[in-house]
Each structure stands twice: as C-alpha cells, then as structure tokens.
Design a protein around this motif. Structure first.
Motif, PDB file in Angstrom:
ATOM      1  N   MET A  44       0.704  -1.168   0.183  1.00 23.06           N
ATOM      2  CA  MET A  44      -0.024  -0.094   0.069  1.00 23.06           C
ATOM      3  C   MET A  44       0.730   1.060   0.069  1.00 23.06           C
ATOM      4  SD  MET A  44      -3.400  -0.372   2.415  1.00 23.06           S
ATOM      5  CE  MET A  44      -4.416   1.029   1.552  1.00 23.06           C
ATOM      6  N   VAL A  45       2.040   1.167   0.686  1.00 28.83           N
ATOM      7  CA  VAL A  45       2.843   2.464   0.880  1.00 28.83           C
ATOM      8  C   VAL A  45       3.463   2.487  -0.585  1.00 28.83           C
ATOM      9  CG1 VAL A  45       5.041   3.186   1.737  1.00 28.83           C
ATOM     10  CG2 VAL A  45       3.131   1.934   3.363  1.00 28.83           C
ATOM     11  N   CYS A  46       3.802   1.713  -1.249  1.00 26.79           N
ATOM     12  CA  CYS A  46       4.520   1.602  -2.578  1.00 26.79           C
ATOM     13  C   CYS A  46       3.424   2.136  -3.285  1.00 26.79           C
ATOM     14  CB  CYS A  46       5.143   0.107  -2.909  1.00 26.79           C
ATOM     15  SG  CYS A  46       6.714   0.120  -2.067  1.00 26.79           S
ATOM     16  N   CYS A  47       2.265   1.485  -3.348  1.00 31.68           N
ATOM     17  CA  CYS A  47       1.312   1.921  -4.374  1.00 31.68           C
ATOM     18  C   CYS A  47       1.050   3.719  -4.205  1.00 31.68           C
ATOM     19  CB  CYS A  47      -0.151   1.285  -4.399  1.00 31.68           C
ATOM     20  SG  CYS A  47       0.126  -0.445  -4.864  1.00 31.68           S
ATOM     21  N   ALA A  48       0.883   4.035  -2.806  1.00 32.54           N
ATOM     22  CA  ALA A  48       0.886   5.397  -2.725  1.00 32.54           C
ATOM     23  C   ALA A  48       2.122   6.026  -3.075  1.00 32.54           C
ATOM     24  CB  ALA A  48       0.756   5.873  -1.257  1.00 32.54           C
ATOM     25  N   LEU A  49       3.274   5.836  -3.230  1.00 37.25           N
ATOM     26  CA  LEU A  49       4.462   6.491  -3.632  1.00 37.25           C
ATOM     27  C   LEU A  49       4.380   6.355  -5.052  1.00 37.25           C
ATOM     28  CD1 LEU A  49       7.660   4.848  -1.869  1.00 37.25           C
ATOM     29  CD2 LEU A  49       6.846   7.052  -1.974  1.00 37.25           C
ATOM     30  N   GLU A  50       3.944   5.251  -5.623  1.00 37.38           N
ATOM     31  CA  GLU A  50       3.796   5.218  -7.046  1.00 37.38           C
ATOM     32  C   GLU A  50       2.546   6.264  -7.977  1.00 37.38           C
ATOM     33  OE1 GLU A  50       2.071   1.343  -8.447  1.00 37.38           O
ATOM     34  OE2 GLU A  50       1.988   2.142 -10.343  1.00 37.38           O
ATOM     35  N   LEU A  51       1.575   6.333  -7.155  1.00 38.22           N
ATOM     36  CA  LEU A  51       0.711   7.283  -7.488  1.00 38.22           C
ATOM     37  C   LEU A  51       1.140   8.715  -7.454  1.00 38.22           C
ATOM     38  CD1 LEU A  51      -2.222   7.942  -8.482  1.00 38.22           C
ATOM     39  CD2 LEU A  51      -2.810   7.782  -6.045  1.00 38.22           C
ATOM     40  N   ILE A  52       2.042   9.049  -6.152  1.00 39.48           N
ATOM     41  CA  ILE A  52       2.409  10.183  -6.002  1.00 39.48           C
ATOM     42  C   ILE A  52       3.729  10.442  -7.248  1.00 39.48           C
ATOM     43  CG2 ILE A  52       4.273  11.673  -4.690  1.00 39.48           C
ATOM     44  CD1 ILE A  52       2.720  10.484  -2.273  1.00 39.48           C
ATOM     45  N   GLY A  53       4.471   9.629  -7.579  1.00 40.71           N
ATOM     46  CA  GLY A  53       5.365   9.559  -8.418  1.00 40.71           C
ATOM     47  C   GLY A  53       4.824   9.929  -9.918  1.00 40.71           C
ATOM     48  N   VAL A  54       3.774   9.266 -10.123  1.00 39.05           N
ATOM     49  CA  VAL A  54       3.005   9.334 -11.435  1.00 39.05           C
ATOM     50  C   VAL A  54       2.606  10.848 -11.741  1.00 39.05           C
ATOM     51  CG1 VAL A  54       1.302   8.677 -12.930  1.00 39.05           C
ATOM     52  CG2 VAL A  54       2.594   6.948 -11.534  1.00 39.05           C
ATOM     53  N   LEU A  55       2.097  11.225 -10.587  1.00 36.15           N
ATOM     54  CA  LEU A  55       1.317  12.712 -10.550  1.00 36.15           C
ATOM     55  C   LEU A  55       2.582  13.658 -10.622  1.00 36.15           C
ATOM     56  CD1 LEU A  55      -1.462  12.095  -7.899  1.00 36.15           C
ATOM     57  CD2 LEU A  55      -1.668  12.451 -10.601  1.00 36.15           C
ATOM     58  N   THR A  56       3.788  13.517  -9.715  1.00 37.63           N
ATOM     59  CA  THR A  56       4.500  14.472  -9.795  1.00 37.63           C
ATOM     60  C   THR A  56       5.487  14.472 -11.009  1.00 37.63           C
ATOM     61  OG1 THR A  56       4.912  13.670  -7.513  1.00 37.63           O
ATOM     62  CG2 THR A  56       6.545  15.333  -8.543  1.00 37.63           C
ATOM     63  N   TRP A 103       6.811   7.196 -16.391  1.00 36.40           N
ATOM     64  CA  TRP A 103       5.939   8.076 -15.927  1.00 36.40           C
ATOM     65  C   TRP A 103       5.829   9.469 -16.553  1.00 36.40           C
ATOM     66  CZ3 TRP A 103       7.592   6.965 -10.162  1.00 36.40           C
ATOM     67  CH2 TRP A 103       7.304   5.614  -9.721  1.00 36.40           C
ATOM     68  N   SER A 104       6.419   9.693 -17.685  1.00 41.57           N
ATOM     69  CA  SER A 104       6.214  10.847 -18.369  1.00 41.57           C
ATOM     70  C   SER A 104       4.738  11.057 -18.808  1.00 41.57           C
ATOM     71  CB  SER A 104       7.059  10.949 -19.382  1.00 41.57           C
ATOM     72  OG  SER A 104       8.544  11.077 -19.130  1.00 41.57           O
ATOM     73  N   ASP A 105       4.290  12.283 -18.718  1.00 40.70           N
ATOM     74  CA  ASP A 105       3.050  12.962 -19.278  1.00 40.70           C
ATOM     75  C   ASP A 105       1.944  11.914 -18.598  1.00 40.70           C
ATOM     76  OD1 ASP A 105       4.069  14.680 -20.744  1.00 40.70           O
ATOM     77  OD2 ASP A 105       4.357  13.442 -22.533  1.00 40.70           O
ATOM     78  N   TYR A 106       2.224  11.337 -17.470  1.00 42.00           N
ATOM     79  CA  TYR A 106       0.967  10.794 -16.599  1.00 42.00           C
ATOM     80  C   TYR A 106       0.928   9.327 -17.252  1.00 42.00           C
ATOM     81  CZ  TYR A 106      -0.332  15.245 -14.917  1.00 42.00           C
ATOM     82  OH  TYR A 106      -0.124  16.431 -14.015  1.00 42.00           O
TER      83      TYR A 106
END
Lengths: 122, 151
Positions: free
Chosen positions: B95-107, B125-128
């Motif tokens: 779950m922590v990693c999925c959250a990191l992944e989501l933050i990563g994609v958005l950032t 992760w470029s351009d979402y």
C-alpha cells in the motif's frame, strides 16, 4: 517475413484477448479450447523469435537497435505462456481476465516490434 | 505455481466447488489480484529493462529520466513481490508503495509537462504514463483499492 508475422501475431493476440475477455465477462475460467488458442499464439511468437534471430544472424539490422529488438522478441515469446500458467492457478474469471490482459500486452509489443524493425522493410 | 497441475484439466473437476471464492480466503495475489500481479510484473520488466538499457547505453543524454525509470522499476518490482508473497506485512508495504507510485506518476507527469527541458527522453511516468496507455496512473489507484479491501 517479419512484417507478415508481426501483423499475424498482433491480430491473433487481439482475437485471443477478445475471446478470453468474453469468458471473463461471462464469469468463466479458461477452458481447454482457450489453452489451444493460447498455444497457437505462443507458437507463432516462438516462430517469430526464431525467425528474428535467424534474420539477425543473416546480417539484418533493426532500425532502433539490436538489444531492444531482441528484448521485445523475448518478451513477446514469454507473455502468453506466463499468463497461461497464471490462469491454470486461477480457476476463476480472473484467470481469463489475466490471459486477456497479457494478450493485449502482446499486441502492443507487436506494434512496437514493427516500429523497431523499421516499418514495412522486413 | 505448485497448485496449478491438479486444477489444470477443467474447473468442474474440482470437488470443493472452486466457483465460490468465499470458500477459501483469497490472498493478495489471487482472484483479481492475479491480474494485478501480471500488470505489475509487465511494468517491472518494461521499466527495468528500459532503464538498464538506457543507463548503460546513453546515460548522459537524460540522466534524470533514466534514474527515475530505474526508481519506478524498483517500486513496481517491490509491489509485484509483495502481491505474490501476501500477508499483512506485505499488504501494508504494498500500500505504501502504491501510494508512492501514485505520487510519483502525478509528480513526474506534472514535471514533464511543466519543464520538458529537464526530460530530453521519456520515462514510464512521463505525461502521466501516456506512452503506456495511461496504465501507470490507473494501476496504483486499482492497487490501492484492491489492497484496502483486504482489511
């Protein structure tokens, strides 16, 4: 040769995806007939791998680089067999959905392979 | 994959009625989780092979993009392993990693749009995640929903 195989694989992969997607939609696991379909697609991918390597050994050079081409060939040969084993372990609709997803991935790999080899040249 | 052989022939051959998933508590990597394992596995291979190749062959062209690709590959690999292993600890870590992944994609997605010059080459992760059919942005959301459900 590469181009024809790539198109054939892309089309059969999409057919397999639709077939297994339909099974998932109807809440069914993969059946023997699905595995025969997977075997056909997997066999085509292995033929493509062999033809690709033979063409490379014969001195042909893919447009976007050798390493990328070989990586995509190996990836497309492994995609369906791996999903087939996963659907053996998952005897529910989700096993069918997994095969459908892998088949879509394979179709995408074929599109990329087509580009990497250099469009219509092959 | 040890259980695969005995259930290989047909679904109806199972005496314990496999059709009801409630009969046995499903693990993280079973049922819909199996699909997530496949997708995370695909993205692990895609991101890892891409970053390894690029870090070796053309590191100086876009070091930031290639290092970020390597980081995303590590995140995907960790989530894949966690899903396969199962258990409460793995669920939390995933779950922590999925959250990191989501933050990563958005950032990274926003960053690539705001400052394209920092990224001469693409990352996963470029351009979402546009180059990957936007799957990179759907995957962590689906993963978080799936992992949350397991409470």
């Amino acid at each position: 040769m590469i181009a024809a195989l790539t198109v054939a694989l892309g089309v059969t992969a999409l057919l397999l995806a639709a077939w297994c997607g339909w099974a998932a939609y109807r809440d069914q696991p993969t059946k023997d007939w699905h595995f025969i379909g997977m075997a056909v697609v997997a066999l085509l991918a292995i033929v493509q791998l062999v033809v690709g390597i033979v063409r490379l050994a014969g001195g042909d050079d893919p447009d976007q680089g050798l390493a990328i081409f070989v990586a995509y060939l190996i990836g497309s040969a492994l995609a369906v067999p791996i999903a087939a084993f996963m659907s053996l372990a998952e005897r529910t609709r989700w096993g069918s959905a997994t095969v459908a997803a892998a088949a879509v991935v394979l179709a995408v790999l074929e599109v990329r392979l087509y580009d990497i080899w250099g469009g219509v040249g092959g | 994959m040890a259980e695969s052989t005995e259930s290989s022939r047909s679904a109806s051959a199972r005496p314990d009625g496999t059709s009801g998933p409630a009969a046995r508590r499903t693990g993280l990597g079973q049922g819909p989780g199996r699909l997530l394992v496949l997708l995370y596995g695909v993205f692990t291979v895609a991101a890892a092979s891409r970053s390894i190749y690029q870090l070796i062959a053309q590191y100086h062209e876009a070091p930031l993009a290639y290092i970020l690709s390597a980081v995303s590959a590590a995140v995907y690999a960790f989530i894949t392993v966690s899903l396969v292993r199962g258990g409460e600890g793995a669920r939390r870590a995933a779950m922590v990693c999925c959250a990191l992944e989501l933050i990563g994609v958005l950032t990274i997605g926003t960053w690539t749009l705001a400052d394209p010059s920092a990224f001469p080459d693409q990352t996963v992760w470029s351009d979402y995640g546009m180059g990957y059919l936007f799957i990179p942005i759907f995957l962590p959301v689906t993963g978080l929903l799936w992992l949350r459900r397991k409470d």
